[in-house]
Scaffold this motif. Sequence first.
Motif, mmCIF file in Angstrom:
data_model
loop_
_atom_site.group_PDB
_atom_site.id
_atom_site.type_symbol
_atom_site.label_atom_id
_atom_site.label_comp_id
_atom_site.label_asym_id
_atom_site.label_seq_id
_atom_site.Cartn_x
_atom_site.Cartn_y
_atom_site.Cartn_z
ATOM 1 N N ARG A 217 0.842 -1.164 0.162
ATOM 2 C CA ARG A 217 0.183 0.100 0.146
ATOM 3 C C ARG A 217 0.970 1.169 -0.066
ATOM 4 N NH1 ARG A 217 -3.203 -2.182 4.313
ATOM 5 N NH2 ARG A 217 -2.462 -0.683 5.606
ATOM 6 N N TYR A 218 2.047 1.285 0.585
ATOM 7 C CA TYR A 218 2.791 2.411 0.690
ATOM 8 C C TYR A 218 3.522 2.460 -0.491
ATOM 9 C CZ TYR A 218 7.044 5.300 1.749
ATOM 10 O OH TYR A 218 7.822 6.150 1.603
ATOM 11 N N HIS A 219 3.728 1.473 -1.293
ATOM 12 C CA HIS A 219 4.459 1.932 -2.661
ATOM 13 C C HIS A 219 3.360 2.151 -3.624
ATOM 14 C CE1 HIS A 219 8.316 0.588 -1.447
ATOM 15 N NE2 HIS A 219 8.131 -0.788 -1.146
ATOM 16 N N ALA A 220 2.391 1.553 -3.467
ATOM 17 C CA ALA A 220 1.219 2.195 -4.314
ATOM 18 C C ALA A 220 1.034 3.574 -4.326
ATOM 19 C CB ALA A 220 0.122 1.399 -4.038
ATOM 20 N N ALA A 221 1.009 4.025 -2.962
ATOM 21 C CA ALA A 221 0.616 5.262 -2.751
ATOM 22 C C ALA A 221 1.753 6.310 -3.179
ATOM 23 C CB ALA A 221 0.247 5.742 -1.302
ATOM 24 N N ALA A 222 3.008 5.782 -3.165
ATOM 25 C CA ALA A 222 4.229 6.599 -3.410
ATOM 26 C C ALA A 222 4.179 6.680 -5.134
ATOM 27 C CB ALA A 222 5.453 5.967 -2.989
ATOM 28 N N GLU A 223 3.735 5.747 -5.513
ATOM 29 C CA GLU A 223 3.689 5.634 -7.224
ATOM 30 C C GLU A 223 2.430 6.657 -7.574
ATOM 31 O OE1 GLU A 223 2.998 1.776 -8.769
ATOM 32 O OE2 GLU A 223 4.919 1.166 -8.014
ATOM 33 N N GLN A 224 1.393 6.664 -6.784
ATOM 34 C CA GLN A 224 0.254 7.548 -7.103
ATOM 35 C C GLN A 224 0.940 9.117 -7.033
ATOM 36 O OE1 GLN A 224 -2.927 6.514 -4.832
ATOM 37 N NE2 GLN A 224 -3.631 4.883 -6.091
ATOM 38 N N ARG A 225 1.619 9.348 -6.011
ATOM 39 C CA ARG A 225 1.944 10.668 -5.762
ATOM 40 C C ARG A 225 3.015 11.207 -6.536
ATOM 41 N NH1 ARG A 225 2.306 8.882 -0.461
ATOM 42 N NH2 ARG A 225 4.399 8.270 -0.282
ATOM 43 N N ALA A 226 3.812 10.139 -7.344
ATOM 44 C CA ALA A 226 4.780 10.503 -8.235
ATOM 45 C C ALA A 226 4.168 10.657 -9.706
ATOM 46 C CB ALA A 226 5.965 9.306 -8.455
ATOM 47 N N ALA A 227 3.195 9.994 -9.849
ATOM 48 C CA ALA A 227 2.357 10.261 -10.969
ATOM 49 C C ALA A 227 1.563 11.316 -11.060
ATOM 50 C CB ALA A 227 1.364 9.241 -11.147
ATOM 51 N N ALA A 228 1.060 11.767 -9.664
ATOM 52 C CA ALA A 228 0.441 13.448 -9.668
ATOM 53 C C ALA A 228 1.519 14.214 -9.686
ATOM 54 C CB ALA A 228 -0.126 13.196 -8.336
ATOM 55 N N ARG A 229 2.711 14.013 -9.198
ATOM 56 C CA ARG A 229 3.894 15.141 -9.331
ATOM 57 C C ARG A 229 4.119 15.322 -10.645
ATOM 58 N NH1 ARG A 229 7.115 13.260 -5.661
ATOM 59 N NH2 ARG A 229 8.361 12.058 -7.071
ATOM 60 N N THR A 230 4.475 14.348 -11.547
ATOM 61 C CA THR A 230 4.804 14.243 -12.717
ATOM 62 C C THR A 230 3.725 14.853 -13.720
ATOM 63 O OG1 THR A 230 5.774 12.285 -12.705
ATOM 64 C CG2 THR A 230 5.623 12.954 -14.710
ATOM 65 N N THR A 231 2.598 14.647 -13.424
ATOM 66 C CA THR A 231 1.406 15.398 -14.168
ATOM 67 C C THR A 231 1.311 16.932 -13.859
ATOM 68 O OG1 THR A 231 0.117 13.169 -14.056
ATOM 69 C CG2 THR A 231 -0.982 15.552 -14.501
ATOM 70 N N GLY A 232 1.480 17.091 -12.482
ATOM 71 C CA GLY A 232 1.580 18.529 -12.223
ATOM 72 C C GLY A 232 2.668 19.374 -12.901
ATOM 73 N N GLN A 233 3.968 18.658 -12.972
ATOM 74 C CA GLN A 233 5.092 19.217 -13.793
ATOM 75 C C GLN A 233 4.812 19.399 -15.064
ATOM 76 O OE1 GLN A 233 8.372 16.698 -12.954
ATOM 77 N NE2 GLN A 233 8.996 17.809 -11.111
ATOM 78 N N ALA A 234 4.063 18.458 -15.663
ATOM 79 C CA ALA A 234 3.790 18.549 -17.185
ATOM 80 C C ALA A 234 2.882 19.723 -17.492
ATOM 81 C CB ALA A 234 3.370 17.039 -17.632
ATOM 82 N N ASP A 235 1.733 19.900 -16.539
ATOM 83 C CA ASP A 235 0.799 20.873 -16.757
ATOM 84 C C ASP A 235 1.564 22.150 -16.775
ATOM 85 O OD1 ASP A 235 -1.220 19.093 -17.275
ATOM 86 O OD2 ASP A 235 -1.977 19.191 -15.021
ATOM 87 N N GLU A 236 2.378 22.262 -15.525
ATOM 88 C CA GLU A 236 3.135 23.705 -15.240
ATOM 89 C C GLU A 236 3.918 23.920 -16.583
ATOM 90 O OE1 GLU A 236 5.435 25.739 -11.587
ATOM 91 O OE2 GLU A 236 4.611 23.905 -11.249
ATOM 92 N N LEU A 237 4.623 23.002 -17.104
ATOM 93 C CA LEU A 237 5.492 23.028 -18.380
ATOM 94 C C LEU A 237 4.564 23.686 -19.541
ATOM 95 C CD1 LEU A 237 8.073 20.343 -17.821
ATOM 96 C CD2 LEU A 237 8.631 22.742 -17.769
ATOM 97 N N THR A 238 3.556 22.923 -19.619
ATOM 98 C CA THR A 238 2.712 23.429 -20.864
ATOM 99 C C THR A 238 2.288 24.944 -20.568
ATOM 100 O OG1 THR A 238 1.773 21.377 -20.914
ATOM 101 C CG2 THR A 238 0.703 22.835 -21.918
ATOM 102 N N ARG A 239 2.001 25.225 -19.376
ATOM 103 C CA ARG A 239 1.280 26.555 -18.945
ATOM 104 C C ARG A 239 2.725 27.595 -19.269
ATOM 105 N NH1 ARG A 239 2.155 30.025 -14.941
ATOM 106 N NH2 ARG A 239 2.981 28.395 -13.597
ATOM 107 N N LEU A 240 3.815 27.364 -18.824
ATOM 108 C CA LEU A 240 4.988 28.006 -19.155
ATOM 109 C C LEU A 240 5.103 28.157 -20.588
ATOM 110 C CD1 LEU A 240 7.523 26.857 -16.314
ATOM 111 C CD2 LEU A 240 6.303 29.189 -16.523
#
Length: 131
Positions: A84-107
């Motif tokens: 469960r910890y690793h699954a949550a960590a993967e979800q956080r990493a995916a969310a962070r990557t999506t957040g970075q992609a959105d921010e790079l698109t905005r920039l």
Amino acid sequence: MDNYPLLNIFLTMVWFFLGVLWLMLLFRVILDVFRDDTLNGWAKAGWSIFLIVLPLLGVFVYLVVRGKGMGRREISAMAEREERYHAAAEQRAAARTTGQADELTRLADLKNHGELTPEEYEHAKANVLAR
């Protein structure tokens, strides 16, 4: 306090901590009884009564009869928590990557509209990727 020698203080502390350890073992066994899915309700009730009426004998009998399974259940519970910890960590990493992609698109949009200079864009992009 004058008639209570140092050795008696030490022995009192030893007995106190042994009592605390005994209670921890008793509660751990009781928790294992209730967490065990292989026991039906009557078996859980029987073990509980045995542990409450004769706690010393009950704990030792439980550890002899079901001790190996107790360890296996603990290991499987730890493995499940780790999954469960690793699954949550993967979800956080995916969310962070999506957040970075959105921010790079905005920039990139800001740069394309002329609101950012190429130097400002590169600096902001480096900041986003560094996070």
